[in-house]
Design an enzyme around this catalytic site. Structure first.
Site, mmCIF file in Angstrom:
data_model
loop_
_atom_site.group_PDB
_atom_site.id
_atom_site.type_symbol
_atom_site.label_atom_id
_atom_site.label_comp_id
_atom_site.label_asym_id
_atom_site.label_seq_id
_atom_site.Cartn_x
_atom_site.Cartn_y
_atom_site.Cartn_z
ATOM 1 N N ARG A 1 14.291 -4.658 -8.430
ATOM 2 C CA ARG A 1 14.476 -4.019 -9.737
ATOM 3 C C ARG A 1 15.692 -4.497 -10.513
ATOM 4 O O ARG A 1 16.732 -4.797 -9.928
ATOM 5 C CB ARG A 1 14.568 -2.497 -9.557
ATOM 6 C CG ARG A 1 13.251 -1.897 -9.118
ATOM 7 C CD ARG A 1 13.360 -0.432 -8.735
ATOM 8 N NE ARG A 1 12.039 0.083 -8.399
ATOM 9 C CZ ARG A 1 11.418 -0.135 -7.228
ATOM 10 N NH1 ARG A 1 12.013 -0.837 -6.277
ATOM 11 N NH2 ARG A 1 10.207 0.346 -7.006
ATOM 12 N N HIS B 1 10.099 -6.966 -9.881
ATOM 13 C CA HIS B 1 9.466 -8.214 -9.436
ATOM 14 C C HIS B 1 9.132 -9.175 -10.580
ATOM 15 O O HIS B 1 8.048 -9.770 -10.615
ATOM 16 C CB HIS B 1 8.214 -7.904 -8.616
ATOM 17 C CG HIS B 1 8.492 -7.189 -7.311
ATOM 18 N ND1 HIS B 1 9.683 -7.291 -6.640
ATOM 19 C CD2 HIS B 1 7.707 -6.352 -6.555
ATOM 20 C CE1 HIS B 1 9.638 -6.564 -5.531
ATOM 21 N NE2 HIS B 1 8.459 -5.981 -5.465
ATOM 22 N N HIS C 1 6.439 -11.554 -0.515
ATOM 23 C CA HIS C 1 6.056 -10.143 -0.410
ATOM 24 C C HIS C 1 4.889 -9.936 0.562
ATOM 25 O O HIS C 1 3.980 -9.141 0.310
ATOM 26 C CB HIS C 1 5.696 -9.628 -1.806
ATOM 27 C CG HIS C 1 5.979 -8.180 -2.026
ATOM 28 N ND1 HIS C 1 5.183 -7.175 -1.535
ATOM 29 C CD2 HIS C 1 6.970 -7.557 -2.704
ATOM 30 C CE1 HIS C 1 5.659 -6.009 -1.907
ATOM 31 N NE2 HIS C 1 6.749 -6.204 -2.612
ATOM 32 N N ASP D 1 12.112 1.973 1.802
ATOM 33 C CA ASP D 1 12.023 1.053 0.664
ATOM 34 C C ASP D 1 13.455 0.782 0.201
ATOM 35 O O ASP D 1 13.876 1.235 -0.851
ATOM 36 C CB ASP D 1 11.185 1.694 -0.456
ATOM 37 C CG ASP D 1 10.875 0.710 -1.582
ATOM 38 O OD1 ASP D 1 11.278 -0.467 -1.473
ATOM 39 O OD2 ASP D 1 10.242 1.124 -2.571
ATOM 40 N N GLU E 1 11.338 -8.544 2.829
ATOM 41 C CA GLU E 1 11.612 -9.368 1.648
ATOM 42 C C GLU E 1 13.067 -9.816 1.677
ATOM 43 O O GLU E 1 13.971 -9.042 1.362
ATOM 44 C CB GLU E 1 11.323 -8.563 0.380
ATOM 45 C CG GLU E 1 9.903 -8.056 0.290
ATOM 46 C CD GLU E 1 9.773 -6.868 -0.661
ATOM 47 O OE1 GLU E 1 10.116 -6.999 -1.846
ATOM 48 O OE2 GLU E 1 9.344 -5.790 -0.207
HETATM 49 C C1 BGC Z 1 9.486 -2.477 -3.767
HETATM 50 C C2 BGC Z 1 8.704 -1.183 -3.854
HETATM 51 C C3 BGC Z 1 7.460 -1.436 -4.645
HETATM 52 C C4 BGC Z 1 6.672 -2.544 -4.019
HETATM 53 C C5 BGC Z 1 5.554 -2.915 -4.931
HETATM 54 C C6 BGC Z 1 8.645 -3.468 -3.065
HETATM 55 O O1 BGC Z 1 9.316 -4.674 -2.969
HETATM 56 O O2 BGC Z 1 10.724 -2.313 -3.127
HETATM 57 O O3 BGC Z 1 9.474 -0.170 -4.469
HETATM 58 O O4 BGC Z 1 6.668 -0.280 -4.748
HETATM 59 O O5 BGC Z 1 7.464 -3.679 -3.819
HETATM 60 O O6 BGC Z 1 4.504 -3.398 -4.293
#
Ligand code: BGC
Length: 413
Positions: free
Chosen positions: A138, A163, A237, A313, A378
């Site tokens: 973010r 992202h 991801h 998360d 990640e």
């Molecule tokens: C984020 C999550 C998000 C997800 C989306 C992750 O990398 O940290 O907050 O919901 O990606 O698929």
């Protein structure tokens, strides 16, 4: 783990060509031309597809699917002598499948994914297996300041940008060519992101190289060059479920995260800017424990991550501190014996337990992908670094080279 740096050397050569082109004239046209030369540069990697020296190490290319606009998407199938295989597709430069034997030799696909492009578009917010860019995780309020100028980005996650914005690298069709160095096989993917894409400054040329070897190391090497100062944070991801995608939750799988600290978040998952100790919190994975052990704990951070049932998360501050030789994360499935280890040049890892999956759709093998049905590792710089002066910088200066290397090592070999 194989720490042979040949791949990086080859990539450095490629990128320095790009850098030289940029320095020479700084124009988007040259940058695009350098990118178009990508396959020619990759040809230096002995991409003959001839694996005669080691029969089980091979890369093959086939048609995967077409985009709604009719663009062909290719799949690169990497295999090694241990019966392991990795599939990479050019839509989003993503890992589409990872087939891995268990301790008894039984093979399962341990990466969540789909078998067609439409599903990847319809469920784009999953980012299954994708290369994430230009900025992983973010950026607060969809803006940041660089060299005295404020840049505005599309907000696609409440008040924030996630992202890379509404259309990130995960939705792009990448150019690709095979790699066969004799002891690794793989694919090199390139993408040109024009100045101003999703609000980010600079024409950016990006290369992602996936390689697999006979030690079960899946190495991802990223490089990029921009013609203006910019920010960048590339990651992958992939969601792992070591028991097999769609086989239930990952709560019994045992994780160790080599991190004494994490970056606590607020209610929109933006870091407060502090580093806090994991000690005495559900985020303490310094000693291996089942992912589900503390996931229901009454803890404000877990509730921010997943308000209803709890979930992880967060960005952990890795003790491995960018050293590719030091273990950053290990997750094991005690039942199958399958294990993934992560080594990375990055200072952090987002460990995310697929909190939003709700069982409403099916993946590659037709099995339902439910809540906590996978975890991501990640490797990254910390979220919102462009707005956080105390975090390691994510600024990329014009003409300089960005690199990131992450190795996922799979066991048993
Ligand atoms: C984020 C999550 C998000 C997800 C989306 C992750 O990398 O940290 O907050 O919901 O990606 O698929």
């Amino acid at each position: 783990m194989n720490h042979d740096d040949n791949e990086e050397e080859t990539t450095m050569t490629d990128t320095s060509t790009l850098t030289r082109s940029l320095r020479a004239c700084g124009s988007a046209t040259v940058l695009a031309a350098a990118l178009a030369a990508g396959p020619a540069l990759a040809a230096n990697n002995n991409d003959s597809g001839d694996s005669a020296q080691s029969p089980h190490l091979a890369v093959t290319e086939s048609d995967f699917d077409k985009t709604p606009q009719g663009k062909q998407i290719e799949r690169y199938h990497l295999t090694n002598r241990n019966g392991m295989s990795v599939d990479i597709i050019t839509f989003g430069a993503r890992v589409q499948a990872i087939h891995m034997p268990d301790k008894n030799g039984k093979v399962a696909d341990i990466a969540l994914g789909f078998n067609n492009v439409k599903d990847y578009i319809d469920h784009k917010s999953t980012y299954f297996g994708a290369t994430i860019g230009r900025y992983g995780n973010r950026i607060a309020n969809g803006k940041f300041k660089l060299d005295g100028k404020t840049y505005h980005l599309p907000k696609n996650n409440g008040p924030n940008t996630l992202h890379g914005g509404t259309e990130g690298f995960d939705q792009k069709v990448w150019a690709a060519s095979p790699i066969d160095t004799g002891n690794t096989v793989g694919v090199e993917l390139t993408h040109f992101s024009p100045d101003g894409t999703m609000g980010f400054p600079g024409n950016l040329a990006v290369t992602v190289r996936y390689t697999l070897d006979n030690d079960n190391d899946l190495r991802i090497h990223y490089s990029a060059v921009s013609d203006k100062d910019t920010v960048i944070n590339l990651t992958n991801h992939t969601y792992f479920n070591l028991a097999g995608a769609g086989s239930g939750t990952v709560l019994d799988q045992v994780a160790m995260i080599n991190a004494d600290q994490f970056t606590p978040i607020n209610d929109t998952l933006i870091p407060t800017g502090k580093l806090e100790s994991v000690s005495g919190t559900p985020l303490d994975f310094t000693t291996p424990k089942p992912i589900g052990q503390d996931i229901h704990a009454d803890n404000q951070q877990l509730k921010y991550a997943e308000p209803k049932q709890g979930g992880y998360d967060f960005n952990w501050v890795l003790n491995s501190d960018g050293d590719l030789h030091k273990l950053a994360v290990r997750v094991t499935d005690p039942k199958s014996g399958r294990t993934v280890e992560m080594y990375t040049s990055e200072p952090g890892v987002q460990f995310y337990t697929s909190n939003f999956l709700d069982g409403s759709f099916k993946g590659t093998n037709g099995k339902t992908l439910g809540h906590w049905g996978g975890f991501t590792l990640e490797a990254q710089h910390y979220p919102d670094s462009p707005n956080q002066p105390n975090f390691p910088s994510t600024e990329l200066k014009a003409g300089q080279k960005y690199t990131q290397t992450t190795v996922y090592k799979f066991l048993p070999e």
